[in-house]
Each structure stands twice: as C-alpha cells, then as structure tokens.
Write an enzyme that holds these catalytic residues in place. Structure first.
Site, PDB file in Angstrom:
ATOM      1  N   TRP A   1      54.662 -21.513  11.138  1.00  0.00           N
ATOM      2  CA  TRP A   1      53.841 -21.780   9.967  1.00  0.00           C
ATOM      3  C   TRP A   1      52.495 -22.365  10.346  1.00  0.00           C
ATOM      4  CZ3 TRP A   1      51.740 -26.482   9.187  1.00  0.00           C
ATOM      5  CH2 TRP A   1      52.351 -27.598   9.779  1.00  0.00           C
TER       6      TRP A   1
ATOM      7  N   GLY B   1      44.152 -33.553  -4.087  1.00  0.00           N
ATOM      8  CA  GLY B   1      42.768 -33.964  -3.892  1.00  0.00           C
ATOM      9  C   GLY B   1      41.994 -34.210  -5.168  1.00  0.00           C
TER      10      GLY B   1
ATOM     11  N   ASP C   1      56.830 -30.189   2.672  1.00  0.00           N
ATOM     12  CA  ASP C   1      57.478 -31.378   3.204  1.00  0.00           C
ATOM     13  C   ASP C   1      57.832 -32.317   2.057  1.00  0.00           C
ATOM     14  OD1 ASP C   1      57.240 -30.531   5.809  1.00  0.00           O
ATOM     15  OD2 ASP C   1      55.365 -31.618   6.176  1.00  0.00           O
TER      16      ASP C   1
ATOM     17  N   ARG D   1      57.961 -17.982   2.919  1.00  0.00           N
ATOM     18  CA  ARG D   1      57.141 -18.793   2.014  1.00  0.00           C
ATOM     19  C   ARG D   1      56.079 -17.916   1.358  1.00  0.00           C
ATOM     20  NH1 ARG D   1      54.156 -24.080   3.745  1.00  0.00           N
ATOM     21  NH2 ARG D   1      53.093 -22.650   5.149  1.00  0.00           N
TER      22      ARG D   1
ATOM     23  N   ASP E   1      57.026 -32.464  17.420  1.00  0.00           N
ATOM     24  CA  ASP E   1      56.035 -33.339  16.803  1.00  0.00           C
ATOM     25  C   ASP E   1      54.943 -33.746  17.774  1.00  0.00           C
ATOM     26  OD1 ASP E   1      57.276 -33.774  14.144  1.00  0.00           O
ATOM     27  OD2 ASP E   1      58.899 -34.545  15.385  1.00  0.00           O
TER      28      ASP E   1
ATOM     29  N   GLU F   1      59.121 -26.090  12.386  1.00  0.00           N
ATOM     30  CA  GLU F   1      57.817 -25.432  12.351  1.00  0.00           C
ATOM     31  C   GLU F   1      57.915 -23.946  11.968  1.00  0.00           C
ATOM     32  OE1 GLU F   1      56.307 -27.972  12.609  1.00  0.00           O
ATOM     33  OE2 GLU F   1      56.924 -29.182  14.314  1.00  0.00           O
TER      34      GLU F   1
END
Length: 492
Positions: A374, A250, A322, A233, A430, A187
């Site tokens: 993040w 999308g 990911d 990032r 998680d 994370e």
C-alpha cells in the site's frame, strides 16, 4: 442484497512495539495516546452496537504484537497511571486557561478522562483479550490476524515468513479462542506465490491495495490457482477520508493534532489553516466540529453510493484505515465513524464484513497479483529503497545467521526462543517505514539496531558454546522486550 450494494469497512490496529520500563518513552506515549483516544472509544462504539443486536458491522485487524502489549501487566499498570495523569492535566488546564472556550475544553477533557478511567477499571483491567473476545463472540466484528511482529513479508526467507505467520495466528487463537481466517498483511505486502503459504496456514482471505487489482476492487478474487481470496482497497472512496495529500481530518474546525499547550500537554486548538503557525491557531469549538462531522459523514455516504452505482451489480466497496485514525490522529473520528455506520444502511447500502461480503456472493474470478504494497508507488520502495538499503542488507544477514544457528530440537530452549524473538523484532516493517518517511527515524534505527545487537550477542554465545552466559543474556533480554509467551523456536 440491498438496493445500492455492499460496503465493508476494515480498520487495522497497529503501533510499533515498545519496550518495558520506559526504555523508549516515545513508544509508550504513542501507545497510551492511541489506547485512550482510539481503542477505548472504538471498542465502546462496537459494544453499543453489539448491545443493539447489530452484527458484522466492520472488520477489525489487530496486530498480534499490539494485542500482546494491551494484555501485558506492565502496560496495563502504566496505562492506568497515564489515564490518571490525563485527568490531572485537565484539572491543571482549568486553573490556567482564562479563555471561556478553553475552560469548557478543560472541563470536557476532565469528563473524557473520567470516563476513560471508569471504562478501563471496569472492563480492561485484565487486558484487551477479554474485551476483544466479547466483540468476536457477539458477531459484531470479524477479526483479522497477522504475522507475529508485523514484518514486511516479501523480504522474509520463506521459512521465517511461515513461522512468523503461524506464530501470529496461534497467538491470536491463544488470546481469543479462535484462529482468524483472514489477515491484514503487514503493509499489504505481497509477492507472487505467497497465497500458497496463506493456504497452508489456514488463511482464507487477505487485503491488498487497489492498484494490485488494477483498480478492479468491485469484488473479491481468488488468487492464482488457490482458494485464497483477496480484497482490494477502493482508493477512490478510502482517500476521501485519508489520503497522502488531503482528507476530512484537515478541516479547519477539527481539533489540531500537532498543536500542544505544553504546560498541560493538551491540544487546545483547531486546525484553523494549513499555514497558520501554532501560536495563531484559534481555540477548538466542539459545536463547529460536530457540524463538520455530520457534513463529512453525509459526503462519505454520498461518495459510497455514487461509487456503488458506477459499478457492475452487485457492487462492493472496501475502505480500509488504521484504527488509530479514529480518535488519535483525528479527534472527531469516532463520532464520524458512528455517523457513517448509521447512515449507510439508511441510504440502502449493506454494511458488512469481508466474511459477510463473501457470504453475499461478492466473489469474482481468479487473478494473478503483482508484487505490491500500500506504500508509495504501490511497490516495495518504502521497505527496500535506497534510504534503508543498509537495513535491508542487515536484515538479510540476520535471517541467514538465524537459520544457520537454529537447530532442530524436541526440547524447548529459552535461548533459542529469545534468539528468534530478537530476530522477529528487528525485522519489523515499522523501522524501515519510519526511516523512509523520516518519522522518528533515529528512534526507528535505534530500535532495529537494539534488537539486532541482542540477536547477534546471543548468536555469538551459541556459536562459542557459552551456554550458561547465553541463558543469562536471554533472560535479561526477555524481561526487556518479550511479551510473546507462546513464541516457540521449535516451530521454525
């Protein structure tokens, strides 16, 4: 240094830990879908790059707990069955779909499943480690490791945090033959001072989210007074693909992840529109999707080039996602990835790994990082907010009990090993993430409580001196959950 600057793509492979024998089938289905639609095609792409002589193409993070699953004999057998079932479902769809577009899709699914079966049977039958080691040895990737079971490290006791990190790095070394010098921290969770633990574990570089560097992600930085380096990032670039609100996947012509043909289990529709009900979505057309891939790849390359030109020279852009985005969540993701990694060098951008970026001189001055992640708000609220306050309290009690129960020993003890294993599984980040985001929250709470209950049962037996019973219970739990044969409680 090339004309425009340097780009690093970091992809991180991680899925929640599953149990054996179908105890939590939703977890197994997640794993096999990602394995078939992301891990197989991404590895295939990287192997083609390696055969072409390409080196340092991207940085790949593999969570140790996922690597364990992809090496496990049970998972290998079950995934082989899953691939065969995929082909049967494609054949079934071909007999019931009458629309010509859908008939073509059924044929494409048959071809895809046949290739996946061939790839698995010829390359993967002995597990992921043999495949991954080839990618590492060829130099086409830089491999990142991490703590054993993907915990949110800032909420761990320092002793447990140290053990989890060293166990994860040692497990990767056991599987691949080399110990990773970098990690994608679970994370991107960070608390001030963690770099000292990283240095002690041999970690030389890690990833944080851009806001932790106040948006100054144009170079790597040493952290505090250590030699450990952090990369941030670049959210302006990263969010072009995948953001909390929008992104390429999308697009109306891409394959819709959420709409199923339930009799076959296949996904026959395109996105069509955000507010279009499933029954009204239009059939998927690969030709339209292929055009969108090229359009979005060109847009991303333009975005990277513009960003690099806006930065002080030499400029660095790090985008991170990911691995499961490429193929699992976004069907066209592997094709987009191939197009981008091919087009960026043609646009004058050096494509390399985090290691390669340091070798190219992208290192700025030292920074003091704030507590960060993040997640939402870029703080810790996803993992220690009000919705999961009970889980945070339970995890704190579990850690205290663990440290009070473990005793120094020169002899390996399967009961202590399993006690620690159940604790680490209960502490996975998680579970809190899924509860906070209301994504299979009941499943996540069940998983967390199952491991916590197994831990408590063992801890009580140890406290009562019921050694024989504890050995039996540990063996039962080990069959149900454990894939980490190298986990040794003597190191904690």
């Amino acid at each position: 240094m090339t004309e425009e600057g340097t780009f690093c793509l970091v992809v991180h492979s991680h899925l929640p830990w599953l149990a054996h024998h179908g105890s939590w089938p939703v977890g197994e289905e997640w794993l096999y879908q990602a394995w078939a639609h992301s891990y197989l095609p991404v590895v295939d792409l990287l192997e083609r790059y390696a055969a072409q002589g390409k080196r340092d193409v991207l940085t790949l993070g593999v969570t140790p707990v996922l690597a364990a699953q992809l090496d496990d004999p049970y998972c290998l057998r079950a995934f082989h069955d899953w691939l065969g079932n995929w082909q049967l479902r494609a054949d079934f769809a071909a007999t019931r779909w009458t629309d010509p577009l859908l008939k073509d899709l059924a044929a494409a699914e048959h071809r895809a499943s046949a290739k996946a079966l061939t790839d698995f049977e010829t390359k993967w039958r002995h597990g992921f480690s043999t495949v991954l080691r080839g990618l590492v040895d060829s130099g086409v990737i830089e491999l990142l490791g991490g703590p054993a079971t993907h915990p949110f490290q800032p909420l761990l006791d320092e002793r447990i945090r140290r053990f989890a990190l060293n166990t994860g790095l040692a497990d990767t070394e056991h599987r691949i033959g080399t110990r990773p010098a970098g990690i994608w921290a679970p994370e991107c969770g960070y608390s001030p001072g963690m770099e000292q633990g990283y240095a002690a574990a041999g970690v030389q570089r890690f990833l944080v989210d851009g806001p932790a560097l106040h948006g100054d992600t144009s170079a790597a930085h040493t952290v505090g007074d250590s030699d450990v380096v952090c990369f941030g990032r670049d959210l302006e670039v990263t969010y072009r693909v995948w953001s909390p609100k929008a992104g390429y996947p999308g697009d109306p012509v891409y394959r819709d992840f959420h709409t199923y043909d339930h009799p076959s289990g296949l996904k026959p529709s395109r996105v069509t529109g955000k507010n279009v009900p499933p029954e009204e979505k239009r059939p998927y057309e690969p030709e339209l999707a292929a055009l969108a891939v090229q359009r979005h790849a060109a847009d991303f390359v333009d975005t990277v080039v513009r960003r690099l030109r806006s930065l002080p020279k030499p400029g660095l852009v790090v985008a991170a996602y990911d691995t499961e985005l490429f193929g699992h969540w976004w069907h066209e993701g592997p094709a987009w990835l191939d197009a981008v990694l091919t087009a960026l060098p043609e646009a004058g951008v050096r494509v390399t790994t985090l290691r390669g970026a340091l070798e190219a001189g992208h290192l700025g001055g030292p920074v003091e990082l704030p507590a960060s992640s993040w997640g939402s708000g870029k703080d810790w609220r996803v993992w220690d907010g009000e919705q999961v306050a009970d889980m945070v309290d339970a995890n704190a009690r579990l850690q205290r009990t663990l440290l009070d129960t473990l005793r120094p020993s020169d002899v390996r003890d399967p009961v202590a090993d399993q006690l620690l294993r159940e604790a680490l599984l209960a502490l996975s980040s998680d579970w809190a993430f899924m509860v906070t985001k209301d994504s299979a929250a009941d499943y996540a709470r069940h998983r967390a409580s199952t491991h916590a209950d197994g831990f408590s049962h063992l801890a009580d037996l140890i406290r009562l001196g019921a050694r024989e019973k504890a050995v039996d219970v540990a063996a039962e739990l080990r069959v149900r959950d454990g894939l980490f044969g190298t986990l040794d409680a003597r190191g904690c």
